[in-house]
Design an enzyme around this catalytic site. Sequence first.
Site, PDB file in Angstrom:
ATOM      1  N   HIS A 140      51.831  44.101  40.414  1.00 20.85           N
ATOM      2  CA  HIS A 140      51.265  44.599  39.158  1.00 20.85           C
ATOM      3  C   HIS A 140      51.476  46.112  39.043  1.00 20.85           C
ATOM      4  O   HIS A 140      51.479  46.815  40.052  1.00 20.85           O
ATOM      5  CB  HIS A 140      49.766  44.289  39.090  1.00 20.85           C
ATOM      6  CG  HIS A 140      49.447  42.831  39.216  1.00 20.85           C
ATOM      7  ND1 HIS A 140      49.107  42.249  40.414  1.00 20.85           N
ATOM      8  CD2 HIS A 140      49.454  41.844  38.284  1.00 20.85           C
ATOM      9  CE1 HIS A 140      48.897  40.952  40.215  1.00 20.85           C
ATOM     10  NE2 HIS A 140      49.105  40.674  38.943  1.00 20.85           N
ATOM     11  N   HIS A 197      44.402  49.815  39.828  1.00 19.58           N
ATOM     12  CA  HIS A 197      44.151  49.633  38.389  1.00 19.58           C
ATOM     13  C   HIS A 197      42.981  50.498  37.894  1.00 19.58           C
ATOM     14  O   HIS A 197      42.793  50.645  36.687  1.00 19.58           O
ATOM     15  CB  HIS A 197      43.836  48.171  38.063  1.00 19.58           C
ATOM     16  CG  HIS A 197      44.977  47.236  38.305  1.00 19.58           C
ATOM     17  ND1 HIS A 197      46.222  47.423  37.745  1.00 19.58           N
ATOM     18  CD2 HIS A 197      45.078  46.103  39.063  1.00 19.58           C
ATOM     19  CE1 HIS A 197      47.035  46.439  38.134  1.00 19.58           C
ATOM     20  NE2 HIS A 197      46.367  45.640  38.949  1.00 19.58           N
TER      21      HIS A 197
HETATM   22 ZN   LIG Z   1      48.611  43.075  42.306  1.00 14.87          ZN
END
Ligand SMILES: [Zn+2]
Length: 350
Positions: free
Chosen positions: A166, A127
């Site tokens: 994610h 991320h």
């Molecule tokens: Zn994750």
Amino acid sequence: MNTIYITHPRFVEHELEGHPEHAGRIRAIWQALDAEGLSSRLKRLDAPPAIVSDLNAVHEPEYLNLLAQVSRQFRDQTVLLNPDTYFTPASYDVAFLAAGGACAAVAEVLLGNARNGLAVVRPPGHHATSDEAMGFCILNNVAIAARFAQRHFSVRRVMIVDYDVHHGNGTEAIFYDDPSVLFISTHQSPLYPGTGALEDRGVGAGERTTINIPVPPGHGDQTYAAIFDQIVWRAARRFAPDLILVSAGFDAHWSERLSNVNMNLTIPGFAHLSRELVRMAEELCYGRIVFVTEGGYHLDALSYGVCGVARALLGDPPASVTDRLGAAPSQRTDSNALIQRVLDLHDLNK
Ligand SMILES: [Zn+2]
């Protein structure tokens, strides 16, 4: 030849009690690798710290300066870089070790000292953008490793596969206009961080070297196997990578309960994906593949998941992966329309 296994005892020093991304995660992985007799079969090295010039190939100097400044200013206090990413007095060093560990695993493989590699590191990275910490991530370990391979070795084309539940928004953004890095992400949608739309496929020269596969909640082994079989294999063969990196998160396991996560993979299902990626590397790039750990917050799912990766790298048969957590309660399998849309958008129909 060997499988290199890189980690570091200092990874537990990045710690915030009660936070889902806590030091117990990596302890669980170490213990499971030991308990399954896998550590002793791997060539173990301590992660070295990354060097700043390798970080600069991905991250803005201003961001790295900010991290250094926070580290100097808060010598005995944990602070938040954003609402969900903490930074302890040790985190600066630990983040350098995580990025350096991913790079060192790549170096061992590209130097021919190991067949393939596993970097068990934290904090996770996918991320983190070029200029921001995000989603428990400080430095983008896998992106730094990809650039490291290109800068120091005769590697031109890197494929990054991200099967964390994610979307790897940071990795996507870093390589969005870059045709030399193919980024393929499977992720639950809708879910944090909200990026990774199917239509987002890169820009400029990088168009079609980002492949997003947003999967609705409830899918599991069968859907992921079909995605790998019909999309990832075709995309990999067309791209012809010199190296494969994997953002290996295990939060798509059915037992994962992090906020709003609701995917239904099993331990054998993950192991199948890892074996497929190893097979791709064997067919396309002399077996050169490195798995780098990302998310996974159910400790058993995470640690057995990493054991499945180690077995895939070592070439153990599918039957060697035992499933102590058992079958998923249910698995959606209606994935044909999604797969066809990805194939159409990326011109991957045979
Ligand atoms: Zn994750």
